[in-house]
Write a protein that holds these residues in place. Sequence first.
Motif, short mmCIF file in Angstrom:
data_model
loop_
_atom_site.label_atom_id
_atom_site.label_comp_id
_atom_site.label_asym_id
_atom_site.label_seq_id
_atom_site.Cartn_x
_atom_site.Cartn_y
_atom_site.Cartn_z
N ILE A 1 0.86 -1.17 0.00
CA ILE A 1 0.00 0.00 0.00
C ILE A 1 0.90 1.23 0.00
O ILE A 1 1.84 1.32 0.79
CB ILE A 1 -0.91 0.04 1.25
N TRP A 2 0.60 2.16 -0.88
CA TRP A 2 1.35 3.41 -0.96
C TRP A 2 0.43 4.54 -0.51
O TRP A 2 -0.69 4.65 -0.98
CB TRP A 2 1.82 3.66 -2.39
N ALA A 3 0.92 5.33 0.43
CA ALA A 3 0.14 6.45 0.96
C ALA A 3 0.82 7.75 0.55
O ALA A 3 1.98 7.99 0.90
CB ALA A 3 0.04 6.37 2.48
N GLY A 4 0.10 8.57 -0.20
CA GLY A 4 0.59 9.91 -0.53
C GLY A 4 0.16 10.86 0.57
O GLY A 4 -1.00 10.87 0.96
N THR A 5 1.11 11.63 1.07
CA THR A 5 0.83 12.48 2.23
C THR A 5 0.94 13.96 1.87
O THR A 5 1.44 14.33 0.81
CB THR A 5 1.82 12.19 3.38
N PHE A 6 0.49 14.79 2.78
CA PHE A 6 0.64 16.23 2.67
C PHE A 6 1.91 16.62 3.40
O PHE A 6 1.98 16.52 4.63
CB PHE A 6 -0.58 16.95 3.26
N LEU A 7 2.94 17.00 2.67
CA LEU A 7 4.24 17.45 3.20
C LEU A 7 5.01 16.37 3.96
O LEU A 7 5.92 16.68 4.72
CB LEU A 7 4.09 18.70 4.08
N GLY A 8 4.66 15.08 3.75
CA GLY A 8 5.38 14.01 4.43
C GLY A 8 5.91 12.96 3.46
O GLY A 8 6.32 11.89 3.88
N GLY A 9 5.89 13.26 2.17
CA GLY A 9 6.39 12.32 1.18
C GLY A 9 5.41 11.19 0.90
O GLY A 9 4.21 11.33 1.08
N VAL A 10 5.97 10.07 0.50
CA VAL A 10 5.19 8.87 0.18
C VAL A 10 5.58 7.78 1.16
O VAL A 10 6.76 7.57 1.42
CB VAL A 10 5.46 8.41 -1.27
N CYS A 11 4.61 7.08 1.70
CA CYS A 11 4.88 5.99 2.63
C CYS A 11 4.50 4.66 1.97
O CYS A 11 3.41 4.53 1.42
CB CYS A 11 4.07 6.15 3.91
N LYS A 12 5.41 3.69 2.05
CA LYS A 12 5.15 2.34 1.55
C LYS A 12 4.75 1.48 2.74
O LYS A 12 5.49 1.35 3.71
CB LYS A 12 6.40 1.77 0.89
N ILE A 13 3.57 0.90 2.66
CA ILE A 13 3.04 0.09 3.75
C ILE A 13 2.96 -1.34 3.26
O ILE A 13 2.36 -1.63 2.24
CB ILE A 13 1.64 0.58 4.17
N SER A 14 3.59 -2.26 3.98
CA SER A 14 3.55 -3.68 3.62
C SER A 14 3.49 -4.49 4.90
O SER A 14 3.42 -3.94 5.99
CB SER A 14 4.77 -4.05 2.78
N GLU A 15 3.52 -5.81 4.77
CA GLU A 15 3.50 -6.67 5.96
C GLU A 15 4.75 -6.45 6.81
O GLU A 15 4.73 -6.67 8.01
CB GLU A 15 3.40 -8.14 5.55
N THR A 16 5.82 -6.04 6.19
CA THR A 16 7.05 -5.71 6.92
C THR A 16 6.94 -4.25 7.35
O THR A 16 5.97 -3.58 7.02
CB THR A 16 8.27 -5.94 6.02
N PRO A 17 7.91 -3.70 8.04
CA PRO A 17 7.78 -2.32 8.52
C PRO A 17 7.49 -1.33 7.40
O PRO A 17 7.84 -1.53 6.25
CB PRO A 17 9.16 -2.04 9.16
N PHE A 18 6.89 -0.20 7.79
CA PHE A 18 6.58 0.89 6.87
C PHE A 18 7.86 1.59 6.47
O PHE A 18 8.82 1.64 7.22
CB PHE A 18 5.69 1.93 7.54
N TYR A 19 7.85 2.18 5.31
CA TYR A 19 8.96 3.02 4.85
C TYR A 19 8.39 4.35 4.40
O TYR A 19 7.38 4.39 3.71
CB TYR A 19 9.71 2.36 3.68
N SER A 20 9.03 5.43 4.78
CA SER A 20 8.62 6.75 4.34
C SER A 20 9.69 7.33 3.44
O SER A 20 10.87 7.29 3.75
CB SER A 20 8.44 7.68 5.55
N TYR A 21 9.27 7.85 2.29
CA TYR A 21 10.18 8.44 1.32
C TYR A 21 9.86 9.93 1.21
O TYR A 21 8.72 10.30 0.96
CB TYR A 21 10.04 7.78 -0.05
#
Length: 92
Positions: free
Chosen positions: A68-88
């Motif tokens: 799951i990819w979450a586009g944020t307001f002023l926080g970049g893009v977050c990749k959500i998976s079964e493993t830990p989240f990653y924020s870009y």
Amino acid sequence: MVRPTLKTAVGLVPRSSALLQKNEIWIATFGQGIYKIAKDSIYNITLQNSNLSTNNILTLHEDDLGNIWAGTFLGGVCKISETPFYSYTMKD
């Protein structure tokens, strides 16, 4: 008859939603992170209980691998998976 909405049910205004391959509904909110509705449970994924970069989520997308990819307001893009989240962010 007035049908209850998610806003009246939990006090939020959805920004975006996604129906995932696992028959889960994910809802992006501005200020309250992400709500995940699975079977009979509702989970709230926030900056405080995950690695999300912000609680201001604008959009959600599921890729072919189930991430799951979450586009944020002023926080970049977050990749959500079964493993830990990653924020870009732009720094990455």
